[in-house]
Design a protein around this motif. Structure first.
Motif, PDB file in Angstrom:
ATOM      1  N   HIS A 112      29.053  48.923  59.032  1.00 19.57           N
ATOM      2  CA  HIS A 112      29.555  49.757  57.930  1.00 19.57           C
ATOM      3  C   HIS A 112      28.373  50.406  57.222  1.00 19.57           C
ATOM      4  N   TRP A 113      28.536  51.640  56.779  1.00 18.35           N
ATOM      5  CA  TRP A 113      27.423  52.339  56.121  1.00 18.35           C
ATOM      6  C   TRP A 113      26.931  51.593  54.878  1.00 18.35           C
ATOM      7  N   GLN A 114      27.818  50.890  54.179  1.00 23.95           N
ATOM      8  CA  GLN A 114      27.354  50.133  53.012  1.00 23.95           C
ATOM      9  C   GLN A 114      26.350  49.059  53.425  1.00 23.95           C
ATOM     10  N   SER A 115      26.648  48.346  54.504  1.00 20.07           N
ATOM     11  CA  SER A 115      25.737  47.307  54.979  1.00 20.07           C
ATOM     12  C   SER A 115      24.427  47.904  55.475  1.00 20.07           C
ATOM     13  N   LEU A 116      24.517  49.053  56.113  1.00 16.60           N
ATOM     14  CA  LEU A 116      23.301  49.716  56.600  1.00 16.60           C
ATOM     15  C   LEU A 116      22.436  50.196  55.449  1.00 16.60           C
ATOM     16  N   TRP A 117      23.070  50.663  54.388  1.00 16.98           N
ATOM     17  CA  TRP A 117      22.297  51.068  53.209  1.00 16.98           C
ATOM     18  C   TRP A 117      21.591  49.869  52.573  1.00 16.98           C
ATOM     19  N   ILE A 118      22.264  48.730  52.544  1.00 18.98           N
ATOM     20  CA  ILE A 118      21.636  47.523  52.003  1.00 18.98           C
ATOM     21  C   ILE A 118      20.390  47.182  52.803  1.00 18.98           C
ATOM     22  N   SER A 119      20.494  47.285  54.118  1.00 20.06           N
ATOM     23  CA  SER A 119      19.355  46.967  54.993  1.00 20.06           C
ATOM     24  C   SER A 119      18.219  47.966  54.836  1.00 20.06           C
ATOM     25  N   GLN A 120      18.568  49.240  54.731  1.00 18.70           N
ATOM     26  CA  GLN A 120      17.549  50.287  54.706  1.00 18.70           C
ATOM     27  C   GLN A 120      16.896  50.471  53.337  1.00 18.70           C
ATOM     28  N   PHE A 121      17.675  50.303  52.285  1.00 26.18           N
ATOM     29  CA  PHE A 121      17.181  50.657  50.958  1.00 26.18           C
ATOM     30  C   PHE A 121      17.102  49.481  49.993  1.00 26.18           C
ATOM     31  N   ALA A 122      17.399  48.283  50.476  1.00 29.32           N
ATOM     32  CA  ALA A 122      17.322  47.070  49.649  1.00 29.32           C
ATOM     33  C   ALA A 122      18.234  47.152  48.427  1.00 29.32           C
ATOM     34  N   TYR A 123      19.387  47.765  48.597  1.00 29.95           N
ATOM     35  CA  TYR A 123      20.373  47.779  47.531  1.00 29.95           C
ATOM     36  C   TYR A 123      20.998  46.390  47.412  1.00 29.95           C
ATOM     37  N   GLN A 124      21.595  46.121  46.278  1.00 31.01           N
ATOM     38  CA  GLN A 124      22.140  44.785  46.016  1.00 31.01           C
ATOM     39  C   GLN A 124      23.638  44.728  46.284  1.00 31.01           C
ATOM     40  N   LEU A 125      24.039  43.800  47.113  1.00 34.82           N
ATOM     41  CA  LEU A 125      25.446  43.566  47.386  1.00 34.82           C
ATOM     42  C   LEU A 125      26.028  42.676  46.302  1.00 34.82           C
ATOM     43  N   VAL A 126      27.148  43.100  45.725  1.00 33.64           N
ATOM     44  CA  VAL A 126      27.863  42.253  44.780  1.00 33.64           C
ATOM     45  C   VAL A 126      28.793  41.358  45.600  1.00 33.64           C
ATOM     46  N   VAL A 127      28.402  40.121  45.757  1.00 37.71           N
ATOM     47  CA  VAL A 127      29.127  39.181  46.612  1.00 37.71           C
ATOM     48  C   VAL A 127      30.302  38.583  45.856  1.00 37.71           C
ATOM     49  N   GLN A 128      31.485  38.681  46.448  1.00 40.69           N
ATOM     50  CA  GLN A 128      32.675  38.091  45.857  1.00 40.69           C
ATOM     51  C   GLN A 128      32.938  36.710  46.461  1.00 40.69           C
ATOM     52  N   HIS A 129      33.576  35.860  45.677  1.00 42.20           N
ATOM     53  CA  HIS A 129      33.841  34.492  46.145  1.00 42.20           C
ATOM     54  C   HIS A 129      34.924  34.467  47.217  1.00 42.20           C
ATOM     55  N   ASP A 130      35.838  35.417  47.168  1.00 38.01           N
ATOM     56  CA  ASP A 130      36.921  35.448  48.150  1.00 38.01           C
ATOM     57  C   ASP A 130      37.184  36.892  48.550  1.00 38.01           C
ATOM     58  N   TRP A 131      36.729  37.257  49.759  1.00 39.86           N
ATOM     59  CA  TRP A 131      36.916  38.616  50.254  1.00 39.86           C
ATOM     60  C   TRP A 131      38.309  38.805  50.849  1.00 39.86           C
ATOM     61  N   VAL A 132      38.941  37.727  51.280  1.00 37.80           N
ATOM     62  CA  VAL A 132      40.214  37.822  51.998  1.00 37.80           C
ATOM     63  C   VAL A 132      41.411  37.865  51.053  1.00 37.80           C
ATOM     64  N   LYS A 133      41.360  37.061  49.993  1.00 34.19           N
ATOM     65  CA  LYS A 133      42.435  37.036  49.006  1.00 34.19           C
ATOM     66  C   LYS A 133      41.864  37.438  47.652  1.00 34.19           C
ATOM     67  N   PRO A 134      41.643  38.732  47.475  1.00 38.47           N
ATOM     68  CA  PRO A 134      40.952  39.202  46.272  1.00 38.47           C
ATOM     69  C   PRO A 134      41.842  39.146  45.031  1.00 38.47           C
ATOM     70  N   LEU A 135      41.333  38.549  43.980  1.00 36.56           N
ATOM     71  CA  LEU A 135      42.015  38.531  42.694  1.00 36.56           C
ATOM     72  C   LEU A 135      41.238  39.435  41.743  1.00 36.56           C
ATOM     73  N   ARG A 136      41.939  40.343  41.102  1.00 33.25           N
ATOM     74  CA  ARG A 136      41.258  41.334  40.273  1.00 33.25           C
ATOM     75  C   ARG A 136      40.399  40.691  39.195  1.00 33.25           C
ATOM     76  N   GLY A 137      40.944  39.692  38.517  1.00 30.85           N
ATOM     77  CA  GLY A 137      40.172  39.058  37.453  1.00 30.85           C
ATOM     78  C   GLY A 137      38.863  38.479  37.942  1.00 30.85           C
ATOM     79  N   ASP A 138      38.900  37.835  39.101  1.00 30.09           N
ATOM     80  CA  ASP A 138      37.685  37.243  39.666  1.00 30.09           C
ATOM     81  C   ASP A 138      36.674  38.317  40.044  1.00 30.09           C
ATOM     82  N   TRP A 139      37.163  39.385  40.668  1.00 25.55           N
ATOM     83  CA  TRP A 139      36.256  40.453  41.091  1.00 25.55           C
ATOM     84  C   TRP A 139      35.625  41.160  39.895  1.00 25.55           C
TER      85      TRP A 139
END
Length: 206
Positions: free
Chosen positions: A41-68
């Motif tokens: 995915h281009w987002q992942s490639l940008w992280i690799s190329q430009f050292a951008y910071q990924l905002v890691v969520q605790h649950d990617w599969v069952k996303p809860l708005r409040g948690d995110w």
């Protein structure tokens, strides 16, 4: 597909270009959508190329708005700014919701919003019940919203509606799907050019 999607983005980036100077030490936060962004995915490639910071969520599969929203707020609160957001799919809906409630919005200078996921669409409602209703108030920072003509998760009309509600510059790239790895964008340099335009401090802007 790649040539069409990239070419339109490049043309828009050129149209945005004018005298400007880069802001100092910007922080770019990458906000993926449901299930995260895979390695191609281009987002992942940008992280690799430009050292951008990924905002890691605790649950990617069952996303809860409040948690995110809480997770994004925690990350931004640790930064001094300026902050730029790069969101894809559900990440775009996250940005709109977060901007309504956060006291950290003043740190964010701009956002690149790509292929918003319409969580109010009938075929998506069951999986994203906590994300409704979608926030439709103007964002307190500059933004560009990029959509496509055949996105299975958001019609072009809805993407344009979101852009108008959020006060975003709107760009329709044509038939490019969900603007993800399956769209064959690679590292999407034209998209990154749009981000670079947002990251410039315009002499006659904010």
């Amino acid at each position: 597909i790649r040539g069409v999607c990239q070419g339109v983005g490049a043309a828009y980036s050129n149209a945005l270009g004018h005298e400007s100077v880069l802001m100092e030490t910007p922080k770019v936060l990458i906000l993926p959508g449901w299930q995260g962004s895979g390695p191609s995915h281009w987002q992942s490639l940008w992280i690799s190329q430009f050292a951008y910071q990924l905002v890691v969520q605790h649950d990617w599969v069952k996303p809860l708005r409040g948690d995110w929203l809480a997770r994004l707020d925690d990350v931004v609160s640790d930064l001094s700014g300026p902050v730029f957001l790069v969101a894809h799919s559900l990440g775009c809906i996250q940005v709109a919701a977060w901007a309504q409630i956060s006291s950290q919005c003043h740190k964010v200078k701009a956002a690149l919003l790509v292929a918003p996921g319409d969580v109010e669409a009938s075929h998506l409602q069951d999986a994203f019940s906590s994300w409704r209703p979608i926030a439709l108030t103007a964002l307190p920072f500059e933004s560009i919203l990029i959509g496509s003509q055949n996105d299975p998760y958001c019609t072009a009309a809805r993407a344009e509606q979101f852009a108008k509600a959020w006060g975003s510059h709107y760009l329709n790239l044509g038939e490019c799907g969900h603007l993800n790895a399956e769209s064959n964008l690679g590292d999407w340099p034209e998209g990154h050019a749009l981000l670079n335009e947002l990251m410039k401090e315009k002499k006659h802007g904010h």
